[in-house]
Write an enzyme that holds these catalytic residues in place. Structure first.
Site, PDB file in Angstrom:
ATOM      1  N   ARG A  41      -2.221 -69.636   0.077  1.00  0.00           N
ATOM      2  CA  ARG A  41      -1.826 -70.626   1.050  1.00  0.00           C
ATOM      3  C   ARG A  41      -2.178 -70.475   2.425  1.00  0.00           C
ATOM      4  O   ARG A  41      -2.056 -71.358   3.260  1.00  0.00           O
ATOM      5  CB  ARG A  41      -0.169 -70.514   0.935  1.00  0.00           C
ATOM      6  N   LYS A  83       0.298 -57.002 -14.631  1.00  0.00           N
ATOM      7  CA  LYS A  83       1.683 -56.494 -14.993  1.00  0.00           C
ATOM      8  C   LYS A  83       2.438 -56.598 -14.013  1.00  0.00           C
ATOM      9  O   LYS A  83       2.113 -56.672 -12.801  1.00  0.00           O
ATOM     10  CB  LYS A  83       1.435 -55.153 -15.622  1.00  0.00           C
ATOM     11  N   HIS A 115      -3.496 -51.595 -16.263  1.00  0.00           N
ATOM     12  CA  HIS A 115      -4.733 -50.965 -15.753  1.00  0.00           C
ATOM     13  C   HIS A 115      -4.955 -49.700 -16.340  1.00  0.00           C
ATOM     14  O   HIS A 115      -6.294 -49.135 -16.229  1.00  0.00           O
ATOM     15  CB  HIS A 115      -4.861 -51.155 -14.205  1.00  0.00           C
ATOM     16  N   LYS A 132      -8.746 -47.191 -17.363  1.00  0.00           N
ATOM     17  CA  LYS A 132      -9.345 -46.000 -16.987  1.00  0.00           C
ATOM     18  C   LYS A 132     -10.108 -45.161 -17.853  1.00  0.00           C
ATOM     19  O   LYS A 132      -9.776 -45.130 -19.176  1.00  0.00           O
ATOM     20  CB  LYS A 132      -7.912 -45.004 -16.554  1.00  0.00           C
ATOM     21  N   GLU A 160       3.426 -39.250  -9.007  1.00  0.00           N
ATOM     22  CA  GLU A 160       2.865 -39.665  -7.888  1.00  0.00           C
ATOM     23  C   GLU A 160       3.434 -39.110  -6.642  1.00  0.00           C
ATOM     24  O   GLU A 160       4.517 -38.852  -6.682  1.00  0.00           O
ATOM     25  CB  GLU A 160       2.996 -41.047  -7.903  1.00  0.00           C
ATOM     26  N   ASP A 187       8.699 -50.337 -14.100  1.00  0.00           N
ATOM     27  CA  ASP A 187       7.250 -50.279 -13.394  1.00  0.00           C
ATOM     28  C   ASP A 187       6.155 -49.492 -14.153  1.00  0.00           C
ATOM     29  O   ASP A 187       4.968 -49.714 -14.152  1.00  0.00           O
ATOM     30  CB  ASP A 187       7.620 -49.930 -11.979  1.00  0.00           C
ATOM     31  N   HIS A 200       2.450 -48.430 -18.674  1.00  0.00           N
ATOM     32  CA  HIS A 200       1.485 -47.422 -18.549  1.00  0.00           C
ATOM     33  C   HIS A 200       1.914 -46.322 -19.751  1.00  0.00           C
ATOM     34  O   HIS A 200       0.997 -45.764 -20.439  1.00  0.00           O
ATOM     35  CB  HIS A 200       1.228 -46.998 -17.315  1.00  0.00           C
ATOM     36  N   LYS A 255       8.117 -41.271  -8.188  1.00  0.00           N
ATOM     37  CA  LYS A 255       7.418 -41.227  -6.818  1.00  0.00           C
ATOM     38  C   LYS A 255       7.871 -40.160  -6.265  1.00  0.00           C
ATOM     39  O   LYS A 255       8.854 -39.513  -6.515  1.00  0.00           O
ATOM     40  CB  LYS A 255       7.981 -42.366  -6.306  1.00  0.00           C
TER      41      LYS A 255
END
Ligand code: BG6
Length: 496
Positions: A51, A150, A180, A184, A218, A237, A242, A340
């Protein structure tokens, strides 16, 4: 050793959400690399749609600036960069509205026979409306493909709605649902490890394997995505997609061929064989956590609530004991763990074999460790087999753990392409093997949904864990109750 590059015929790739984080951090750097390696021909066009008010030149300047930090210093080449930027066009468009598509239509009509990839780097609730507008504007040609990022939905019902909406416009063979992790290199290597080597597959069952651990840890927090993340949480998530995809590749039977549907059929069987986790059980087989202040890699970091700017019951850590109901895997738990702000960034699979049935060696001579096959997905991709060996030297027999190592970095001395490079090119080629089929996505939601519901209804909030730790202590208790421990030997000391 350079990987083989299959050059592609000219194509048009339209990216919706062209000013968003995914486009800037992942898609554009991936396209740069594919141009650099000569896979994207000069006549191909990357049409960025969003946009914001950019000219072609303004958007190219923006992309040059944002892509460069994501490209290795030695990989940046001015001539390649100019060629890549020349392939870019910018179209100002609110794709969720049916009007205002004239410029995009005119651009695509210049090349009516070409493969067209429509990449939805937008929020999932726009997938249906944008696809409808693609059709209404006469762009859904037979050579069109649509790539869905996703998460596909927020739960089973919303995933079904999206799949229905998109499926009413495009055939399943035209729909490419990205996870994704499947792009890998080391994830694809799981297939090679299992089905191109006879030694492991013969041992790949409950007779020999004690349990499997899948860790995706992570160090980052929610970065700039707190709004999305707080609605999602670690289960939606990471686990729904995954981690379950990794579990499928580890647990599936050998497909009858490498055809996309043959592989996806086998993955689907695993998802359907997952033992449902009931509300009553979740307290014993699942742990959710949320980070509180701590230090990650020597740097103090605030709590999730401070990152978010509000109190929340969203989990930033999940550990679950999953079971696959089949002859092959009966009694072999799959412990899944992701979070995380953990100690280290590492994605790893540990296949732990059963202990020797009887030890010939007295305890003072050998503290026997069961064999472990450690598949390091990132970073420092490689495969390690933990074994017991004799401590070298005279003076009596002593044993110690050691490991057989393949470090892919050292063995192949090549750059590991980002997964989006492979996946984008596969979508252009029309190869769906590394994408999720509709029934897989829905089966995965079907398994996680009761857990989501049980946690939503539970009076107990996620367990706090200090940033920079390995998650709540309850996750350690989860596996230790079964007489096992999480593998945390990332420095490689346990096995020499
Ligand atoms: C994404 C999640 O799908 O995967 C992110 O939405 C997560 O929250 C990311 O950080 C992890 O991917 P990778 O490739 O860095 O392991």
């Amino acid at each position: 050793m350079a990987a083989q590059i299959v050059p592609l015929p000219p194509f048009d790739c339209v990216v919706f959400g062209a000013t968003g984080d995914l486009t800037l951090r992942k898609l554009m750097p991936a396209l740069y690399y594919r141009c650099r390696d000569g896979q994207i021909p000069p006549q191909a066009r990357i049409i960025a749609a969003a946009r914001s008010d950019y000219t072609d030149e303004g958007y190219r300047a923006h992309i040059r600036e944002t892509v460069r930090p994501h490209v290795g210093r030695d990989d940046w080449d001015e001539a390649v960069a100019r060629g890549f930027l020349d392939r870019l066009r910018y179209v100002r468009l609110d794709a969720s509205r049916p009007q205002g598509w004239e410029t995009l239509v005119a651009l695509l009509d210049e090349q009516p026979g070409r493969v067209r990839v429509f990449y939805m780097a937008t929020s999932p609730d726009l997938y249906g409306p944008v696809c409808r507008n693609i059709r209404e504007n006469g762009l859904a040609s037979d050579a069109a493909r649509v790539v869905l990022e996703k998460p596909i939905g927020y739960d089973l019902a919303s995933a079904r709605t999206i799949n229905e909406q998109v499926g009413s416009i495009f055939a399943e063979a035209q729909i490419f649902r990205i996870d994704h992790y499947l792009g890998k290199e080391t994830v694809q290597n799981l297939m090679a490890l299992r089905f191109a080597n006879s030694i492991f597959e013969r041992l790949w069952n409950a007779d020999v394997i004690d349990h499997v651990q899948i860790t995706v840890a992570e160090t980052v927090g929610v970065e700039g995505r707190a709004g999305y993340y707080d609605r999602s949480g670690a289960l939606r998530d990471m686990v729904q997609n995954h981690l379950l995809q990794l579990l499928c590749l580890l647990a599936m039977e050998s497909p009858i061929s490498l055809e996309a549907d043959a592989v996806r059929d086998e993955k689907l069987k695993v998802l359907r064989a997952l033992k449902p986790i009931t509300r009553q059980e979740i307290g014993h087989v699942g742990v959710r956590g949320q980070y509180v202040p701590g230090a990650v890699e020597g740097k103090a970091v605030p709590s999730y609530a401070a990152d978010l700017g509000a109190q929340s019951r969203t989990e930033t850590f999940v550990a679950i004991k999953a079971e696959v109901r089949s002859w092959r895997w009966s009694g072999v738990p799959f412990y899944l763990r992701t979070g995380k702000r953990l100690t280290e960034k590492v994605s790893e699979v540990v296949v732990q074999f059963r202990a020797v049935p009887f030890s010939l060696f007295p305890p003072e001579v050998a503290d026997l460790q069961p064999n472990k096959l450690i598949i390091r997905l990132q970073p420092h991709e490689g495969i390690h087999l933990g074994m017991m060996t004799k401590d070298p030297g005279p003076g009596g027999l002593r044993l110690r753990p050691a490991r057989l190592d393949i470090s892919f970095e050292q063995a192949f001395k090549t750059r590991y392409p980002d997964s989006y490079e492979r996946l984008l090119m596969d979508a252009v080629r029309g190869n769906p093997t590394l994408f999720m089929r509709r029934d897989e996505v829905e089966a995965a939601w079907g398994w996680v949904e009761p857990i989501i519901e049980a946690w939503a209804e539970s009076a107990e909030p996620p367990k706090p864990y200090p940033a920079g730790s390995w998650g709540p202590t309850a996750s350690i208790a989860l596996i230790e109750r079964d007489g096992r421990t999480w593998h945390e030997d990332y420095g490689g000391e346990e096995y020499g």
